[in-house]
Design an enzyme around this catalytic site. Structure first.
Site, PDB file in Angstrom:
ATOM      1  N   ASP A 110      42.676  42.854  39.742  1.00 15.79           N
ATOM      2  CA  ASP A 110      41.379  42.214  39.912  1.00 15.79           C
ATOM      3  C   ASP A 110      40.716  41.930  38.562  1.00 15.79           C
ATOM      4  OD1 ASP A 110      40.567  44.763  39.239  1.00 15.79           O
ATOM      5  OD2 ASP A 110      39.037  44.896  40.790  1.00 15.79           O
ATOM      6  N   TYR A 111      39.878  40.888  38.584  1.00 15.12           N
ATOM      7  CA  TYR A 111      39.137  40.495  37.404  1.00 15.12           C
ATOM      8  C   TYR A 111      38.015  41.497  37.129  1.00 15.12           C
ATOM      9  CZ  TYR A 111      41.299  35.849  37.270  1.00 15.12           C
ATOM     10  OH  TYR A 111      42.194  34.800  37.158  1.00 15.12           O
TER      11      TYR A 111
END
Length: 233
Positions: A10-11
């Site tokens: 995930d960012y």
């Protein structure tokens, strides 16, 4: 399955990074370019302390301010969320905008542009209509203003994760029996990966996601690995 693991990639703080890019605020750009904890950096600015002296409670409040203003939150909403007085919330917001003036300029410009054009745009140029932005009904108008502020940020994040999936699609056929993109959830991609190719695939996932779009600050991707989705976090 036996011999496979789940990877959750995930960012990190993607919408705040988009805000830094769109607003070109020197304070936010500095924090992200130098790998600072942006919530701690905001707390240091708002509470006038050294970043190393920021307390857990100060960081929590700064995080609420960072995300709250990004979602168009008012002083009333921030006060309710933090359990503080409206005057204190207003004070925090005033100091925040003094420290990050380009963020305020960006928010004001976005509202005005939406009123003039009837839409806002994501970083990729995708238009999001704001039909109620000039409504005579105050509640509808305020809701449309909040949406106008938020849509370019969340919309750009949605565009970026889709561009990341397109990047992954370039190499996934080479690992047809070893890697499966199972799920996309907000700013996260979830893969099923054969343990034998885990290390090389982690590199490909991070590279594909971090190069999805050109920005003024780096896109950072964090990967967790586990036997299930919960363990991968």
């Amino acid at each position: 399955e036996a011999g496979r693991v789940m990877v959750a990639a995930d960012y990190s703080q993607v919408e705040l990074r988009i805000m830094a890019h769109l607003s070109q605020d020197p304070g936010l750009l500095h924090a992200f370019k130098h790998g600072l904890d942006v919530h701690a950096a905001t707390a240091a600015e708002v509470f006038a302390v050294e970043i190393d002296a920021v307390t857990t409670e100060q960081r929590r409040r700064a995080k609420a301010i960072n995300f709250g203003l990004m979602y168009g939150m008012s002083a009333f909403g921030l006060a309710k969320q933090l359990g503080i007085s409206r005057d204190d919330a207003s004070h925090y917001i005033d100091i925040y905008f003094q420290r990050y003036p380009n963020v305020l300029a960006y928010l004001d410009a976005t509202r005005e542009s939406a009123k003039e054009k009837g839409y806002v745009e994501t970083m990729t140029g995708r238009r999001l209509p704001t039909p109620e932005i000039n409504s005579k009904n105050g509640l509808r108008r305020k809701a449309a203003e909040r949406a106008a502020i938020n849509a370019p940020l969340q919309g750009s994040a949605a565009d970026i994760i889709k561009l990341a999936m397109l990047n992954c699609a370039q190499w996934l056929p080479d690992y047809a029996d070893s890697v499966c993109l199972m799920l996309q959830v907000h700013d996260e991609l979830v893969f099923s990966v054969n343990s034998a190719v885990l290390d090389e695939v982690l590199c490909k996932i991070q590279s594909s996601m971090q190069s999805a779009i050109e920005m003024s600050v780096p896109l950072i991707v964090e990967c967790g690995v586990g036997a299930n989705w919960d363990a991968a976090h």
